[in-house]
Design a protein around this motif. Structure first.
Motif, PDB file in Angstrom:
ATOM      1  N   ASN A 140      67.094 -71.904  26.936  1.00 31.29           N
ATOM      2  CA  ASN A 140      66.319 -72.223  28.134  1.00 31.29           C
ATOM      3  C   ASN A 140      65.041 -72.984  27.763  1.00 31.29           C
ATOM      4  OD1 ASN A 140      65.576 -72.245  30.864  1.00 31.29           O
ATOM      5  ND2 ASN A 140      64.513 -70.301  30.700  1.00 31.29           N
ATOM      6  N   THR A 144      64.159 -76.937  29.087  1.00 26.63           N
ATOM      7  CA  THR A 144      62.958 -77.399  29.799  1.00 26.63           C
ATOM      8  C   THR A 144      62.253 -78.503  29.007  1.00 26.63           C
ATOM      9  OG1 THR A 144      61.423 -75.748  28.848  1.00 26.63           O
ATOM     10  CG2 THR A 144      62.645 -75.110  30.832  1.00 26.63           C
ATOM     11  N   SER A 188      63.789 -66.399  34.457  1.00 21.06           N
ATOM     12  CA  SER A 188      64.662 -67.564  34.275  1.00 21.06           C
ATOM     13  C   SER A 188      65.383 -67.479  32.934  1.00 21.06           C
ATOM     14  CB  SER A 188      63.854 -68.864  34.363  1.00 21.06           C
ATOM     15  OG  SER A 188      62.901 -68.956  33.316  1.00 21.06           O
ATOM     16  N   ASP A 189      64.746 -66.895  31.925  1.00 16.25           N
ATOM     17  CA  ASP A 189      65.390 -66.691  30.618  1.00 16.25           C
ATOM     18  C   ASP A 189      66.590 -65.770  30.756  1.00 16.25           C
ATOM     19  OD1 ASP A 189      63.226 -67.717  28.358  1.00 16.25           O
ATOM     20  OD2 ASP A 189      62.285 -67.018  30.198  1.00 16.25           O
ATOM     21  N   PHE A 192      69.366 -67.574  32.714  1.00 12.89           N
ATOM     22  CA  PHE A 192      69.943 -68.657  31.916  1.00 12.89           C
ATOM     23  C   PHE A 192      70.880 -68.081  30.861  1.00 12.89           C
ATOM     24  CE2 PHE A 192      70.225 -72.301  29.173  1.00 12.89           C
ATOM     25  CZ  PHE A 192      70.018 -73.394  30.006  1.00 12.89           C
ATOM     26  N   ALA A 307      59.206 -71.524  28.720  1.00 12.69           N
ATOM     27  CA  ALA A 307      59.957 -70.422  29.327  1.00 12.69           C
ATOM     28  C   ALA A 307      59.234 -69.125  28.996  1.00 12.69           C
ATOM     29  CB  ALA A 307      61.394 -70.400  28.800  1.00 12.69           C
ATOM     30  N   GLU A 331      54.954 -68.798  35.887  1.00 16.95           N
ATOM     31  CA  GLU A 331      56.207 -68.082  36.098  1.00 16.95           C
ATOM     32  C   GLU A 331      56.152 -66.699  35.434  1.00 16.95           C
ATOM     33  OE1 GLU A 331      59.546 -70.039  34.307  1.00 16.95           O
ATOM     34  OE2 GLU A 331      58.513 -70.359  32.390  1.00 16.95           O
TER      35      GLU A 331
END
Length: 396
Positions: A140, A144, A188-189, A192, A307, A331
């Motif tokens: 991830n 990005t 999100s990690d 993903f 991330a 985030e």
């Protein structure tokens, strides 16, 4: 519950020459029923007397393990830097535990690995329960980066990231094993990792805050005191340059703000702003990070990729600074745009935001206060640590 922890970094209250604070606060807030024996490779080179003090603070046993001679030799050589693109696994992941450590691991109810470097120990002990604190999903992070201008503008940088991402994806497949549970500090990690590898052996918890200082949230009556903390590197170059390009044309903003850069490589940025008429200061290093940052009113976190949870952003909000950041900066932190932080879409918006803060201080002081309250409540180390070890206990 008896847990043996294998870590690359000796735990410290603040990150010291590596990501050493997360594990400190997870251990520090643990329930009384959790007993920990910790083995550290001490990559962050903490002196023996400090390790002794940390062991007493955390009420755990800490044992140092020497990095193998072959690893130190290759890691410092030019050869390692030349071949890192072609290694499916980072060099450190080839380190194997000696027989004495394996015997100790056999005695444990669970084995906690921090960070992922020593995931291969789970192959040697397939009958034991392993928890691996990532902290981030490697693939991830690389994804990005690929979309960031810093890499898109340079052909070989972009190609390099594609190769690294390919290797990270292959490495992460090894985490999807029956006796491993992955722990991430980024939502999100987590998603993903689960989607990419069709895995269900992972969980997400908020990042605990570090030790916070009492700050009287009252903005400077003269010029708004701005802090930009961290190194001027690939994480911050693109958004910083975009912000500065806008700032140098705004003569009125010069009278409203002063800027302190805290970290390495800010010399040229400072020079550009000083030449444009801004009041700037640059500090490469301070002895006490928290004591320094509470001297300021606002922190800008112009992070253009990444991330997980950004420790310096969490520090900023928790210590009472109104924080302006990108989606990557904010985030996984329990704050909300225009209520407890300010989220920008484009870095060119930042100067206008600063002008608004300087002219409406009371409104934004309340916003900073709300941000700090959110961190104290939702990122409380004891709360998060309790949940972390509850999850481990259910895996045993």
């Amino acid at each position: 519950m008896n847990i043996t922890c294998i870590t690359g970094y000796t735990p410290t209250p603040e990150n010291k020459r590596g990501i050493s604070a997360l594990i400190y606060w997870l251990i520090n807030g643990r329930p009384e029923y959790v007993h920990i024996k910790l083995y550290t490779y001490n990559i962050n080179d903490i002196p023996d007397n400090e390790i002794y003090e940390i062991a007493n603070q955390l009420k755990i046993e800490i044992y140092k393990i020497d990095l193998p001679y072959w690893y130190k030799k290759i890691n410092k050589s030019f050869l390692n830097k030349f071949t890192d693109l072609f290694q499916i696994r980072p060099l450190i992941t080839y380190i194997r535990p000696d027989k004495k450590i394996l015997k100790e691991l056999e005695k444990s109810d669970a084995i906690w690995i921090y960070p992922y470097f020593f995931y291969n120990y789970a192959k040697l002990l397939p009958h034991k329960t392993f928890i691996i604190t990532g902290c981030d999903c490697l693939s991830n992070v690389c994804t990005t980066r690929i979309s960031d201008l810093f890499y898109l503008k340079k052909y070989f940088r972009g190609i390099r990231q594609f190769l690294i991402r390919y290797n990270c994806t292959k490495l992460e497949k090894e985490f999807n094993r029956p006796n491993i549970t992955m722990h991430y500090v980024g939502m999100s990690d987590l998603m993903f990792y689960k989607r990419l590898h069709k895995a269900d052996n992972a969980f997400f918890l908020l990042h605990p805050h570090y030790g916070l200082k009492n700050k009287d949230i009252r903005f400077n009556t003269d010029k708004l005191d701005i802090l930009i903390a961290g190194e001027y590197n690939h994480y911050m170059i693109c958004d910083t340059d975009e912000m500065v390009e806008e700032m140098i044309h705004l003569k009125d903003l010069q009278k409203l703000i002063k800027i302190t850069f805290l970290g390495k490589n800010w010399e040229k940025v400072k020079e550009t702003l000083v030449n444009a008429g801004y009041d700037c200061e640059h500090k490469k290093w301070v002895n006490n990070y928290a004591e320094e940052i509470i001297k300021h009113d606002v922190q800008i976190s112009p992070i253009s990729h990444g991330a997980g949870t950004k420790g310096k952003v969490l520090d900023s909000i928790g210590n009472g600074l109104l924080t302006i950041g990108s989606k990557y900066a904010l985030e996984n932190i329990c704050v909300r745009h225009k209520e407890s932080c300010i989220l920008y879409k484009y870095a060119s918006e930042i100067p206008a935001i600063l002008r608004s803060i300087a002219l409406n201080k009371e409104r934004y002081e309340n916003m900073a206060q709300k941000g700090r309250s959110q961190i104290l409540k939702y990122h409380n180390p004891t709360r998060i640590s309790k949940r972390f070890f509850e999850i481990i206990s259910k895996k045993i």
